[in-house]
Design a protein around this motif. Structure first.
Motif, PDB file in Angstrom:
ATOM      1  N   LYS A  45      -1.999  73.454  23.194  1.00 13.90           N
ATOM      2  CA  LYS A  45      -3.112  73.492  23.058  1.00 13.90           C
ATOM      3  C   LYS A  45      -3.819  72.506  22.185  1.00 13.90           C
ATOM      4  CE  LYS A  45      -5.998  77.382  20.817  1.00 13.90           C
ATOM      5  NZ  LYS A  45      -5.987  78.557  20.415  1.00 13.90           N
ATOM      6  N   SER A  49      -6.726  70.181  23.447  1.00 10.36           N
ATOM      7  CA  SER A  49      -7.909  70.215  22.542  1.00 10.36           C
ATOM      8  C   SER A  49      -8.476  69.051  22.309  1.00 10.36           C
ATOM      9  CB  SER A  49      -7.633  71.190  21.409  1.00 10.36           C
ATOM     10  OG  SER A  49      -7.323  72.292  21.579  1.00 10.36           O
ATOM     11  N   LYS A  55     -13.887  72.509  25.201  1.00  6.96           N
ATOM     12  CA  LYS A  55     -14.646  73.337  24.136  1.00  6.96           C
ATOM     13  C   LYS A  55     -13.509  74.284  23.602  1.00  6.96           C
ATOM     14  CE  LYS A  55     -18.702  71.554  24.015  1.00  6.96           C
ATOM     15  NZ  LYS A  55     -19.027  70.733  23.164  1.00  6.96           N
ATOM     16  N   THR A  56     -12.932  74.977  24.577  1.00 11.61           N
ATOM     17  CA  THR A  56     -11.937  75.906  24.283  1.00 11.61           C
ATOM     18  C   THR A  56     -10.843  75.731  24.935  1.00 11.61           C
ATOM     19  OG1 THR A  56     -12.802  77.636  25.887  1.00 11.61           O
ATOM     20  CG2 THR A  56     -13.543  77.669  23.621  1.00 11.61           C
ATOM     21  N   ASP A  58      -7.078  78.543  25.853  1.00 10.22           N
ATOM     22  CA  ASP A  58      -6.568  79.506  25.571  1.00 10.22           C
ATOM     23  C   ASP A  58      -5.125  79.632  26.378  1.00 10.22           C
ATOM     24  OD1 ASP A  58      -8.750  80.740  24.338  1.00 10.22           O
ATOM     25  OD2 ASP A  58      -9.923  81.294  26.027  1.00 10.22           O
TER      26      ASP A  58
END
Length: 146
Positions: A45, A49, A55-56, A58
């Protein structure tokens, strides 16, 4: 002459800024093997990121799936995910209702999440198409028995 040159300089800068196109909003689904702990998920992550335009991010550890959304290039996302030294590929699964023959060789995968199969090209369609055109009224060179 100095003022006019200044205006030309600024107008050239504005034109060059307008010509840059913004990348489209994309969603990249990846299958990343060996996401075993929260540390692995956190590492993935943080790396993803840090990419420009993301932006996101998951991370689903159970299905080994990583979903990245934003204004970025999918190739760069895959390259960044590979820096974690894990096996990375685009998400190969689709719902089994989207595939004509979900149990042919190569489509059925025991490791697939529930109700999903691998997306494969269906080899049966070429054979089926041959038989349907062989006995078609639109085909003048078709079967002479008809």
């Amino acid at each position: 002459m100095g003022v006019q040159g200044t205006f030309e300089y600024f107008s050239d800068i504005i034109k060059s800024v307008r010509k840059k196109k913004r990348k489209q909003f994309t969603t990249v689904n990846l299958k990343v093997t060996r996401i075993d702990c929260d540390g692995c998920a956190r590492k993935l992550k943080s790396i993803l990121s840090g990419l420009k335009g993301v932006k996101t991010v998951d991370v689903d550890m159970k299905s080994q799936k990583v979903t990245v959304t934003g204004f970025m290039d999918p190739k760069k996302v895959i390259e960044a995910a590979k820096t974690t030294k894990k096996t990375v590929e685009l998400w190969p699964y689709v719902p089994y209702t989207m595939v004509n023959h979900p149990y042919i060789a190569g489509a059925y995968d025991k490791k697939a999440p529930p109700n999903l199969v691998r997306k494969v090209d269906d080899p049966m369609t070429a054979i089926e198409e041959q038989y349907t055109t062989m006995f078609s009224d639109d085909n003048p060179a078709g079967c002479s028995i008809m």
